[in-house]
Write an enzyme that holds these catalytic residues in place. Structure first.
Site, short mmCIF file in Angstrom:
data_model
loop_
_atom_site.label_atom_id
_atom_site.label_comp_id
_atom_site.label_asym_id
_atom_site.label_seq_id
_atom_site.Cartn_x
_atom_site.Cartn_y
_atom_site.Cartn_z
N ASP A 53 0.82 -1.21 0.00
CA ASP A 53 0.00 0.00 0.00
C ASP A 53 0.86 1.27 0.00
O ASP A 53 1.88 1.34 0.68
CB ASP A 53 -0.88 -0.02 1.26
CG ASP A 53 -1.82 1.17 1.34
OD1 ASP A 53 -2.66 1.31 0.45
OD2 ASP A 53 -1.70 1.96 2.31
N GLU B 45 1.09 -0.37 -5.14
CA GLU B 45 -0.05 0.54 -5.19
C GLU B 45 0.52 1.95 -5.13
O GLU B 45 0.82 2.45 -4.06
CB GLU B 45 -1.03 0.26 -4.04
CG GLU B 45 -2.37 0.94 -4.24
CD GLU B 45 -2.59 2.20 -3.43
OE1 GLU B 45 -3.59 2.89 -3.66
OE2 GLU B 45 -1.76 2.51 -2.54
C1 OTU Z 1 -4.19 3.73 -0.26
O1 OTU Z 1 -4.61 4.74 -1.12
C2 OTU Z 1 -5.40 2.88 0.07
O2 OTU Z 1 -5.89 2.28 -1.09
C3 OTU Z 1 -6.43 3.75 0.76
O3 OTU Z 1 -7.63 3.07 0.98
C4 OTU Z 1 -5.82 4.26 2.03
O4 OTU Z 1 -6.67 5.20 2.61
C5 OTU Z 1 -4.45 4.91 1.81
O5 OTU Z 1 -3.61 4.19 0.93
C6 OTU Z 1 -3.72 5.01 3.13
O6 OTU Z 1 -3.37 3.72 3.60
O7 OTU Z 1 -1.85 5.95 -0.98
O8 OTU Z 1 -0.56 5.62 -3.34
O9 OTU Z 1 -6.46 9.23 -3.11
O10 OTU Z 1 -5.80 6.85 -3.77
O11 OTU Z 1 -4.48 7.37 -0.53
C7 OTU Z 1 -1.87 5.85 -3.31
C8 OTU Z 1 -6.52 8.37 -2.07
C9 OTU Z 1 -2.50 5.80 -1.95
C10 OTU Z 1 -5.86 7.06 -2.42
C11 OTU Z 1 -4.48 7.01 -1.87
C12 OTU Z 1 -3.92 5.65 -1.98
#
Ligand code: OTU
Length: 651
Positions: free
Chosen positions: A284, A326
């Protein structure tokens, strides 16, 4: 690579290993460690070589890998060896994924295991179960604020249940994907709690400052992620009287990777989950791993070095396990998360194709493919042995993060165009059937993102409400059209729970105080399984969508040209409502499929002369794999109905 400095250090480390480790049979471990050690050492030295405790930390790193290997079951080791031999296995067109929340899809992990036949029915063989670890109730960020990295949330099950899921999946050749939240912990995590009680060892796990001096320097260049609900990147902590870095929500404390202990702890957690039978780990928010004053603290070079290190180490212990990056960042930055090189500087094998996702939504709003073309053209070729995760919707918001140059080259002004998209999908634009929500509007910059389920954004919700049959079928066709692209583009398509059943927005979050300030909950559905039965009843929306997708998946799996070996050619055509590309099998170039999709609400045609002989040969017998019939042709033109797509091949 053999190199004296690192090799003599390796020998010293092997002598110093704990006796419990030395007594084990570590043959495979040692061969892989020998192969990767120079890279691991170099990366670790670049990051932490200036520290006095460098050697101790290096020993601890090797011990962590060795312990991980010792704890790996022989069954999983067998899978590692099998995947080593067939190292392109994940590039095959055979894989089709789905992402879901356990408690939205099922009652619990145990119930999810019972629902495995649903995946098989649709053809899904890779399931991303979104965060399942302990989170404080309320302050959970949908599972991404973890208070214990090794314990499953007892509201949905325990480790035993997860093992059952993994076993059920393995029996049916379904891959299990879980999250590793590398960037932050919940403020209720043991480390944060110890830091709060004043323990300096754990305060070093985070970024904590006595006054605003350093935070203010950081703030000058750091954008805000949740601007509306959690402005700023630091939160005042009463207990310690310090400012803590909290890039996401104020209860998510950013981990400090300039401390090697943090890296080793997180590697240990990666290996722990690898050993529970997880096939793929979704890492993540990887863009955020390194913070540097004077920079946006995203996509920093050291963030990439950390990922390379994690990959190299995981390969030593559990080489069969893949990483998904991600990183929802600019197109030129996303590609870097595959690494610099497929062998010596590898990072993640798979990355979210956020660029394609946003471009597809642009196509829906504008009914035009100019920007989609421009964006795809400028999407750099991936490394070998790397693949995209192609998706239309997920549990998050949609950000229109295209490259501004591409937007301009398509004839739009970036700011005005993004505003149009936000207005379109939030239904504020006249004549838009979309029912989305504006997410994190920023008054100063005018930036905003969009939330909403695929079905609602595609107009199904409003069409059903108005009982408008024409609009209902238009929205169904849009949903199928978007999937026809992610299934054929090259990469692993990732469906989102509910989308195969046309599930619309879930407004119930608005009545829940712990969710109401985060509209992403609108697109985190609870599946109504009684209603899902309608997928078996001809004439229903559920039936049309589910069976359309099921058929696409089955055809994809049979079509070798859809495997991902950078084998796509975008074709320039003279109609800006269509997208047209050819996929070919690099080993058998005669196996080709030409994908044509119409993003317009009106019929459109493709002039075959404009192809200049590229693509497939229309003098041969051409058939659409999806319908099994020949495409409608008239006067050397191929006709496409509104939102129709073709997967054409010569037979
Ligand atoms: C990711 O998201 C997760 O998919 C989100 O659900 C979480 O809130 C976030 O991390 C924190 O853990 O960090 O690199 O615009 O696209 O926060 C991309 C918001 C991320 C998400 C962004 C994303």
């Amino acid at each position: 690579m053999y190199e004296q400095v690192s090799h003599s250090l390796l020998n010293a480390i092997l002598d110093d290993l704990k006796p419990e480790i030395r007594r084990q049979n570590l043959r495979h471990f040692y061969t892989r460690l020998g192969a990767n050690f120079y890279a691991i050492y170099s990366l670790f030295f670049t990051l932490y070589g200036h520290r006095e405790d460098f050697k101790e930390q290096m020993l601890r790193l090797v011990e962590t890998m060795a312990e991980g290997y010792i704890n790996r079951s022989s069954e999983l080791e067998g899978i590692d060896i099998q995947r080593e031999q067939d190292h392109n296995w994940f590039l095959s067109q055979n894989w089709v994924g789905m992402a879901l929340y356990t408690n939205g899809f099922a009652e619990s992990l145990d119930d999810l295991a019972d629902k495995t036949p649903y995946f098989q029915e649709l053809g899904i063989n890779m399931v991303h179960i979104m965060p399942i670890l302990m989170c404080p109730a309320g302050k959970s960020d949908g599972g991404y604020a973890i208070s214990n990295f090794r314990q499953i949330d007892d509201r949905i099950g325990d480790l035993k249940d997860l093992h059952r899921v993994a076993e059920e999946f393995r029996k049916r050749d379904i891959l299990l994907v879980l999250d590793i939240v590398l960037n932050h912990t919940s403020d209720e995590h043991e480390w944060a709690q110890k830091a709060m009680s004043g323990d300096p060892r754990y305060q070093d796990y985070y970024f904590m400052f006595d006054n605003r001096e350093v935070p203010d320097m950081f703030e000058q260049n750091m954008p805000e992620i949740f601007h509306e609900s959690d402005p700023g990147n630091f939160t005042w902590n009463e207990e310690t009287q310090k400012w803590v870095m909290t890039v996401f929500h104020n209860y998510q404390w950013d981990l400090n990777y300039s401390n090697p202990t943090v890296l080793i702890e997180m590697l240990d957690i990666i290996l722990f989950w690898a050993n529970q039978g997880v096939d793929v780990l979704r890492l993540d928010a990887v863009a955020f791993l390194w913070k540097k004053i004077g920079s946006a603290s995203q996509n920093e070079r050291n963030a990439h070095l950390i990922l390379q290190l994690m990959k190299d180490c995981c390969q030593v212990t559990a080489p069969g396990v893949l990483f998904i990056a991600e990183a929802i960042v600019a197109p030129v930055e996303i590609i870097k998360y595959f690494g610099e090189d497929a062998i010596i500087a590898k990072e993640c094998e798979i990355a979210y194709n956020a660029t394609l996702m946003a471009l597809l939504w642009d196509g829906i709003a504008t009914k035009n493919t100019k920007l989609l073309y421009q964006g795809i053209k400028n999407l750099p070729d991936k490394l070998e042995r790397a693949t995209w995760l192609n998706y239309v919707r997920c549990h998050d918001d949609i950000g229109f993060g295209f490259d501004d140059n591409d937007v301009r080259a398509s004839g739009y002004e970036p700011f005005a165009h993004r505003k149009f998209l936000v207005d379109y999908f939030s239904g504020q634009f006249n004549a838009s059937p979309a029912r989305g929500m504006v997410f994190m509007f920023n008054n100063e910059t005018g930036d905003a993102r969009i939330c909403g389920s695929l079905a609602s954004l595609a107009g199904l919700e409003s069409a059903l409400e108005n009982d408008d049959q024409t609009l209902i079928s238009a929205s169904i066709n849009k949903i199928l059209l978007l999937h026809s692209i992610i299934m054929s583009f090259g990469g692993i398509p990732l469906l989102y729970s509910g989308d195969a059943l046309g599930v619309t927005n879930d407004y119930s979050y608005q009545d829940n105080p712990s969710k109401s300030d985060d509209s992403r909950w609108i697109n985190r559905p609870t599946i109504d399984w009684e209603r899902a039965e309608l997928r078996k009843k001809q004439g229903t929306v559920e039936y049309t969508l589910f069976n359309g997708l099921k058929k696409m998946i089955a055809i994809r799996k049979e079509t070798s040209a859809f495997a991902d070996f950078n084998n796509r050619e975008l074709l320039d055509i003279s109609n800006e409502h269509l997208i047209c590309f050819v996929r070919f099998n690099p080993l058998r170039p005669a196996d080709r499929v030409m994908v044509i999709a119409n993003f317009d609400a009106k019929p459109q045609y493709l002039d075959l002369e404009s192809l200049n002989g590229k693509g497939i040969n229309f003098y041969n017998h051409v058939v659409d794999l999806y319908t099994g019939s020949s495409p409608t042709q008239h006067d050397r033109q191929i006709i496409l109905q509104p939102y129709q797509f073709y997967w054409l091949t010569e037979i």
